[in-house]
Design a protein around this motif. Sequence first.
Motif, PDB file in Angstrom:
ATOM      1  N   VAL A 179      14.076  92.980 -84.225  1.00  0.00           N
ATOM      2  CA  VAL A 179      14.781  93.349 -82.992  1.00  0.00           C
ATOM      3  C   VAL A 179      16.133  92.646 -82.938  1.00  0.00           C
ATOM      4  O   VAL A 179      17.167  93.259 -82.661  1.00  0.00           O
ATOM      5  N   ARG A 180      16.122  91.353 -83.255  1.00  0.00           N
ATOM      6  CA  ARG A 180      17.381  90.578 -83.234  1.00  0.00           C
ATOM      7  C   ARG A 180      18.346  91.101 -84.292  1.00  0.00           C
ATOM      8  O   ARG A 180      19.557  91.223 -84.043  1.00  0.00           O
ATOM      9  N   GLN A 181      17.803  91.447 -85.458  1.00  0.00           N
ATOM     10  CA  GLN A 181      18.653  92.008 -86.521  1.00  0.00           C
ATOM     11  C   GLN A 181      19.232  93.357 -86.079  1.00  0.00           C
ATOM     12  O   GLN A 181      20.412  93.645 -86.335  1.00  0.00           O
ATOM     13  N   LYS A 208      21.067 101.311 -89.943  1.00  0.00           N
ATOM     14  CA  LYS A 208      20.171 100.201 -90.268  1.00  0.00           C
ATOM     15  C   LYS A 208      19.610  99.582 -88.978  1.00  0.00           C
ATOM     16  O   LYS A 208      18.433  99.202 -88.913  1.00  0.00           O
ATOM     17  N   ALA A 209      20.443  99.503 -87.960  1.00  0.00           N
ATOM     18  CA  ALA A 209      20.009  98.947 -86.677  1.00  0.00           C
ATOM     19  C   ALA A 209      18.841  99.758 -86.110  1.00  0.00           C
ATOM     20  O   ALA A 209      17.837  99.189 -85.657  1.00  0.00           O
ATOM     21  N   ARG A 210      18.953 101.088 -86.160  1.00  0.00           N
ATOM     22  CA  ARG A 210      17.879 101.949 -85.632  1.00  0.00           C
ATOM     23  C   ARG A 210      16.607 101.830 -86.471  1.00  0.00           C
ATOM     24  O   ARG A 210      15.499 101.824 -85.939  1.00  0.00           O
ATOM     25  N   GLU A 211      16.777 101.711 -87.797  1.00  0.00           N
ATOM     26  CA  GLU A 211      15.627 101.512 -88.698  1.00  0.00           C
ATOM     27  C   GLU A 211      14.879 100.230 -88.349  1.00  0.00           C
ATOM     28  O   GLU A 211      13.645 100.200 -88.303  1.00  0.00           O
ATOM     29  N   SER A 246      10.115 102.971 -82.444  1.00  0.00           N
ATOM     30  CA  SER A 246      10.686 104.191 -83.030  1.00  0.00           C
ATOM     31  C   SER A 246      11.149 105.140 -81.918  1.00  0.00           C
ATOM     32  O   SER A 246      12.045 105.931 -82.113  1.00  0.00           O
ATOM     33  N   ASP A 247      10.517 105.000 -80.739  1.00  0.00           N
ATOM     34  CA  ASP A 247      11.022 105.675 -79.547  1.00  0.00           C
ATOM     35  C   ASP A 247      11.759 104.619 -78.710  1.00  0.00           C
ATOM     36  O   ASP A 247      11.128 103.797 -78.051  1.00  0.00           O
ATOM     37  N   ILE A 264      18.873 102.162 -76.130  1.00  0.00           N
ATOM     38  CA  ILE A 264      18.104 101.328 -75.194  1.00  0.00           C
ATOM     39  C   ILE A 264      18.891 101.124 -73.902  1.00  0.00           C
ATOM     40  O   ILE A 264      20.086 101.396 -73.846  1.00  0.00           O
ATOM     41  N   GLN A 265      18.207 100.619 -72.887  1.00  0.00           N
ATOM     42  CA  GLN A 265      18.871 100.373 -71.602  1.00  0.00           C
ATOM     43  C   GLN A 265      19.364  98.927 -71.534  1.00  0.00           C
ATOM     44  O   GLN A 265      18.575  97.997 -71.692  1.00  0.00           O
TER      45      GLN A 265
END
Length: 226
Positions: free
Chosen positions: A33-35, A84-87, A95-96, A131-132
């Motif tokens: 998550v941080r990455q 890469k961030a989304r991966e 993934s959602d 994301i929010q």
Amino acid sequence: SDFPEQIFSSVGDFRTHYMFFDVDTPPFDQLEVRQAFSHAIDRDALKAQILGPAGVPAYSWLAPGFPAANGEELSAIQNYDPAKARELLAAAGFSDPSTFPAQVLQVRNPTPLVKSISQAAAAMLRENLGIQVEVQDVDQATFMDALTKKPTEIPFGFVSYGMDYLDPLNMLGVWLSGGRHSWSNEEFDKLVADAASFTGDPAERITMFQDAERILVEDVPGVFVY
């Protein structure tokens, strides 16, 4: 006519502006998550559209010109890479992206420039990760009280730090266990402590500090912005 030659433009206190996480609290207890957050910030766009001459993109903690600064070598770790961030976010179980908890980025006593940067960074997180994120400005005293509480009361924040004295120990010391951030890394602590008391070859001491900074950048307790 020779006056301009007498003007020296200083970097001041080598201040680094960065986002940080409470790494002990979900979702930021997950490295992925941080990455993901670190790869979602387009620092070059921030430089071009907002910063101008007021700062340079940061991919690491120690600013250019500061002793042991190693920004070029570390620049590939937190680089801008939205795919890469989304991966990484998906790998962390999101993934959602709509299932990712809404976040408030708390910003310490922002100047107009910092306000613009923090708002733009939040927009990049929304756009690139889906994301929010909202931004909340907090006065200095309230922010620092909440930050340094044990456990901390700021899960996600934006702040800066500048040197008190010109040595890597001063800057890297901000991240030592028990300091103002919840992140704790034994290897980092040991390298910093060993380097601080090292009296041998100065070049070797610098390398020890650089090894410590690499751990910091790779473990992403902070996303370095400018």
